[in-house]
Design an enzyme around this catalytic site. Structure first.
Site, PDB file in Angstrom:
ATOM      1  N   ARG A  44      34.196 -57.265  27.230  1.00  0.00           N
ATOM      2  CA  ARG A  44      35.526 -57.121  26.605  1.00  0.00           C
ATOM      3  C   ARG A  44      35.931 -58.366  25.803  1.00  0.00           C
ATOM      4  O   ARG A  44      37.105 -58.748  25.781  1.00  0.00           O
ATOM      5  CB  ARG A  44      36.608 -56.843  27.663  1.00  0.00           C
ATOM      6  CG  ARG A  44      36.458 -55.537  28.391  1.00  0.00           C
ATOM      7  CD  ARG A  44      36.740 -54.339  27.502  1.00  0.00           C
ATOM      8  NE  ARG A  44      36.819 -53.122  28.281  1.00  0.00           N
ATOM      9  CZ  ARG A  44      35.764 -52.408  28.672  1.00  0.00           C
ATOM     10  NH1 ARG A  44      34.543 -52.781  28.314  1.00  0.00           N
ATOM     11  NH2 ARG A  44      35.921 -51.323  29.396  1.00  0.00           N
ATOM     12  N   SER A  73      43.241 -48.798  29.886  1.00  0.00           N
ATOM     13  CA  SER A  73      43.240 -49.752  31.001  1.00  0.00           C
ATOM     14  C   SER A  73      44.076 -50.965  30.617  1.00  0.00           C
ATOM     15  O   SER A  73      43.781 -51.607  29.606  1.00  0.00           O
ATOM     16  CB  SER A  73      41.815 -50.217  31.298  1.00  0.00           C
ATOM     17  OG  SER A  73      41.037 -49.115  31.640  1.00  0.00           O
ATOM     18  N   GLU A 111      44.297 -56.514  29.420  1.00  0.00           N
ATOM     19  CA  GLU A 111      43.288 -56.231  28.392  1.00  0.00           C
ATOM     20  C   GLU A 111      43.931 -56.154  27.008  1.00  0.00           C
ATOM     21  O   GLU A 111      43.406 -56.698  26.040  1.00  0.00           O
ATOM     22  CB  GLU A 111      42.565 -54.923  28.738  1.00  0.00           C
ATOM     23  CG  GLU A 111      41.389 -54.655  27.854  1.00  0.00           C
ATOM     24  CD  GLU A 111      40.745 -53.301  28.143  1.00  0.00           C
ATOM     25  OE1 GLU A 111      40.227 -53.117  29.243  1.00  0.00           O
ATOM     26  OE2 GLU A 111      40.781 -52.451  27.242  1.00  0.00           O
TER      27      GLU A 111
HETATM   28  C1  FAD Z   1      43.794 -43.809  26.383  1.00  0.00           C
HETATM   29  C2  FAD Z   1      43.057 -45.070  26.026  1.00  0.00           C
HETATM   30  C3  FAD Z   1      41.771 -45.252  26.486  1.00  0.00           C
HETATM   31  C4  FAD Z   1      41.055 -46.416  26.155  1.00  0.00           C
HETATM   32  N1  FAD Z   1      39.785 -46.554  26.629  1.00  0.00           N
HETATM   33  C5  FAD Z   1      39.067 -47.666  26.319  1.00  0.00           C
HETATM   34  C6  FAD Z   1      37.725 -47.826  26.813  1.00  0.00           C
HETATM   35  O1  FAD Z   1      37.179 -46.956  27.482  1.00  0.00           O
HETATM   36  N2  FAD Z   1      37.070 -48.970  26.486  1.00  0.00           N
HETATM   37  C7  FAD Z   1      37.635 -49.949  25.722  1.00  0.00           C
HETATM   38  O2  FAD Z   1      36.962 -50.952  25.457  1.00  0.00           O
HETATM   39  N3  FAD Z   1      38.900 -49.822  25.248  1.00  0.00           N
HETATM   40  C8  FAD Z   1      39.626 -48.717  25.520  1.00  0.00           C
HETATM   41  N4  FAD Z   1      40.916 -48.583  25.066  1.00  0.00           N
HETATM   42  C9  FAD Z   1      41.507 -49.670  24.274  1.00  0.00           C
HETATM   43  C10 FAD Z   1      41.443 -49.434  22.750  1.00  0.00           C
HETATM   44  O3  FAD Z   1      41.195 -48.098  22.457  1.00  0.00           O
HETATM   45  C11 FAD Z   1      40.361 -50.277  22.090  1.00  0.00           C
HETATM   46  O4  FAD Z   1      40.556 -51.636  22.374  1.00  0.00           O
HETATM   47  C12 FAD Z   1      40.354 -50.104  20.571  1.00  0.00           C
HETATM   48  O5  FAD Z   1      39.230 -50.737  20.028  1.00  0.00           O
HETATM   49  C13 FAD Z   1      41.613 -50.621  19.893  1.00  0.00           C
HETATM   50  O6  FAD Z   1      41.588 -50.184  18.543  1.00  0.00           O
HETATM   51  P1  FAD Z   1      42.899 -50.225  17.651  1.00  0.00           P
HETATM   52  O7  FAD Z   1      42.501 -49.882  16.273  1.00  0.00           O
HETATM   53  O8  FAD Z   1      43.930 -49.358  18.261  1.00  0.00           O
HETATM   54  O9  FAD Z   1      43.294 -51.747  17.763  1.00  0.00           O
HETATM   55  P2  FAD Z   1      44.759 -52.366  17.868  1.00  0.00           P
HETATM   56  O10 FAD Z   1      45.362 -51.978  19.182  1.00  0.00           O
HETATM   57  O11 FAD Z   1      45.525 -52.067  16.659  1.00  0.00           O
HETATM   58  O12 FAD Z   1      44.408 -53.904  17.926  1.00  0.00           O
HETATM   59  C14 FAD Z   1      43.756 -54.452  19.045  1.00  0.00           C
HETATM   60  C15 FAD Z   1      43.354 -55.869  18.721  1.00  0.00           C
HETATM   61  O13 FAD Z   1      42.406 -55.855  17.666  1.00  0.00           O
HETATM   62  C16 FAD Z   1      42.878 -56.605  16.551  1.00  0.00           C
HETATM   63  N5  FAD Z   1      42.410 -55.888  15.371  1.00  0.00           N
HETATM   64  C17 FAD Z   1      42.607 -54.582  15.073  1.00  0.00           C
HETATM   65  N6  FAD Z   1      41.981 -54.261  13.924  1.00  0.00           N
HETATM   66  C18 FAD Z   1      41.396 -55.404  13.477  1.00  0.00           C
HETATM   67  C19 FAD Z   1      40.608 -55.737  12.332  1.00  0.00           C
HETATM   68  N7  FAD Z   1      40.289 -54.831  11.395  1.00  0.00           N
HETATM   69  N8  FAD Z   1      40.209 -57.020  12.190  1.00  0.00           N
HETATM   70  C20 FAD Z   1      40.513 -57.962  13.104  1.00  0.00           C
HETATM   71  N9  FAD Z   1      41.235 -57.712  14.207  1.00  0.00           N
HETATM   72  C21 FAD Z   1      41.669 -56.444  14.404  1.00  0.00           C
HETATM   73  C22 FAD Z   1      44.368 -56.681  16.714  1.00  0.00           C
HETATM   74  O14 FAD Z   1      44.901 -57.830  16.098  1.00  0.00           O
HETATM   75  C23 FAD Z   1      44.498 -56.747  18.229  1.00  0.00           C
HETATM   76  O15 FAD Z   1      44.279 -58.059  18.676  1.00  0.00           O
HETATM   77  C24 FAD Z   1      41.661 -47.416  25.365  1.00  0.00           C
HETATM   78  C25 FAD Z   1      42.967 -47.227  24.894  1.00  0.00           C
HETATM   79  C26 FAD Z   1      43.664 -46.070  25.216  1.00  0.00           C
HETATM   80  C27 FAD Z   1      45.041 -45.859  24.691  1.00  0.00           C
END
Ligand code: FAD
Length: 346
Positions: free
Chosen positions: A173, A246, A342
């Site tokens: 992570r 999570s 997380e």
């Molecule tokens: C129901 C649910 C289940 C999930 N299950 C998992 C799982 O099984 N495993 C897991 O690892 N995660 C899981 N997650 C967490 C999440 O889905 C991941 O971390 C995902 O990669 C976040 O993507 P996002 O586009 O929503 O990022 P955001 O929430 O918009 O951003 C997250 C972080 O990434 C940064 N960021 C976003 N885009 C960029 C970019 N282009 N360049 C640089 N930095 C950036 C942001 O600044 C922030 O720090 C889950 C979330 C939910 C709601």
């Protein structure tokens, strides 16, 4: 009505609402929002006065952030699209995907093309650009294994850079991108996906689910279907109830502490960790403290999964954060273990 200014490759929105841009459905506003449709416009965007001098937050789908208040700087939302096959020799495909593509769409696209590797990572919300950030992982697979390179705009050197997998520093992570938030704006990710590889089935009920599906010789798409069924049963859907998946990482603790905990709590699940350490089940620790299903106003802990912080409707970000801190304090007091969130707390 917030003012919108359309520029070449990006749109600026003043005083922008963020409630629809985070899956915890927290009400917050950004002083300025820049929606980027073309990564080539980033140098121009960074020349814009408010963006050049103020704080920056890069945002994807907001599925891993908690806004505890309004954001006073500029939120840069990556909305770029595009999937391009760079090379495919029949055994391995190199595929370049724009940061704004939806992760789950890409996983399904890759499986449909006959590529393997990402089957255990189906149904994770978010964008492709955010996937390297915390090296998304599920069911025994981490995305870093299948990343060939990450393309980004480096705010420090003010130029576009390409980092190969080793330079990304992927661990559980974590990555260099997470350790230096908002230094690199990830603009695209290049994946190296095999046609065939050893399927990962020994994690959290995958084999059992395949057996229940009547599958004896699984292909990647069977594994994806099994993971999809498991996730749908276990995790609350953000479209139904606000959550960020999570909320706490599984804590990694020194082996000596693990031994003591195991003696006192034989049922505590423990997995191998990095050298001299082990990983504990955060869900078990939280449930043992009686927090599963807890509700304070509209802030709660899911009654389906103890790791998931939920917004029952109108919880403010600060209320959700207060509840998360109560959980941290409870686990610390009972087990002497520190739970680390997380999502990014803003
Ligand atoms: C129901 C649910 C289940 C999930 N299950 C998992 C799982 O099984 N495993 C897991 O690892 N995660 C899981 N997650 C967490 C999440 O889905 C991941 O971390 C995902 O990669 C976040 O993507 P996002 O586009 O929503 O990022 P955001 O929430 O918009 O951003 C997250 C972080 O990434 C940064 N960021 C976003 N885009 C960029 C970019 N282009 N360049 C640089 N930095 C950036 C942001 O600044 C922030 O720090 C889950 C979330 C939910 C709601």
């Amino acid at each position: 009505m917030p003012e919108r200014i359309a520029m070449g490759g990006y749109t600026l929105i003043e005083d922008a609402p963020l409630a629809a841009r985070n899956t915890l459905r927290v009400t917050a506003r950004a002083a300025l929002l820049a929606e980027v449709h073309d990564a080539a416009a980033l140098p121009e965007l960074f020349a814009y006065p408010a963006v050049r001098t103020g704080d920056i937050l890069v945002l994807g789908e907001g599925s891993n952030v908690l806004f505890t208040g309004d954001y006073a700087g500029t939120v840069i939302a990556m909305a770029t699209r595009g999937v391009e096959v760079l090379d495919d020799d029949g055994t391995r495909a190199l595929i370049r995907v724009a940061a704004g593509e939806r992760w789950d769409d890409f996983v399904r696209w890759s499986l449909g093309r006959g590529c393997a590797g990402l089957e255990n990572l189906i149904l994770i919300p978010g964008t492709v650009g955010a996937a390297p950030l915390q090296n998304i992982g599920a069911y025994g697979v981490e995305v870093g294994e299948f990343i060939d390179a990450v393309e980004a705009w480096d705010r420090e050197s003010q130029r576009a850079v390409t980092l190969d997998r080793d330079a990304c520093g992927f661990t559980y992570r974590d990555s260099i991108f997470k350790r230096a938030p908002d230094r690199w704006l990830i603009t695209a990710v290049v994946f190296a996906l095999p046609r065939e590889h050893a399927l990962r089935l020994d994690y959290a009920g995958v084999r059992e689910e395949l057996a229940a599906m009547g599958v004896t010789q699984p292909a990647p798409f069977h594994v994806a279907e099994a993971v999809l069924r498991l996730r749908t049963r276990k995790l609350p859907d953000p479209a139904v109830i606000g959550n960020a998946g999570s909320f706490f990482k599984n804590p990694v603790v020194p082996l000596a502490q693990t031994e003591a905990l195991k003696r006192e709590h034989p049922a505590l699940p423990i997995w191998p960790g990095p050298q001299g350490h082990a990983k504990l089940s955060a869900a078990w620790l939280i449930e043992a403290c009686g927090f599963k299903g807890l509700r304070e106003g509209d802030a709660g802990i899911s009654n389906r999964h103890a790791l998931v912080l939920v917004n029952h409707g109108g919880a403010r970000g600060a209320e959700l954060w207060a509840l998360a801190q109560r959980v941290q304090a409870g686990v610390r007091a009972r087990f002497g273990v520190e739970l680390e969130p997380e999502p990014r707390i803003l």
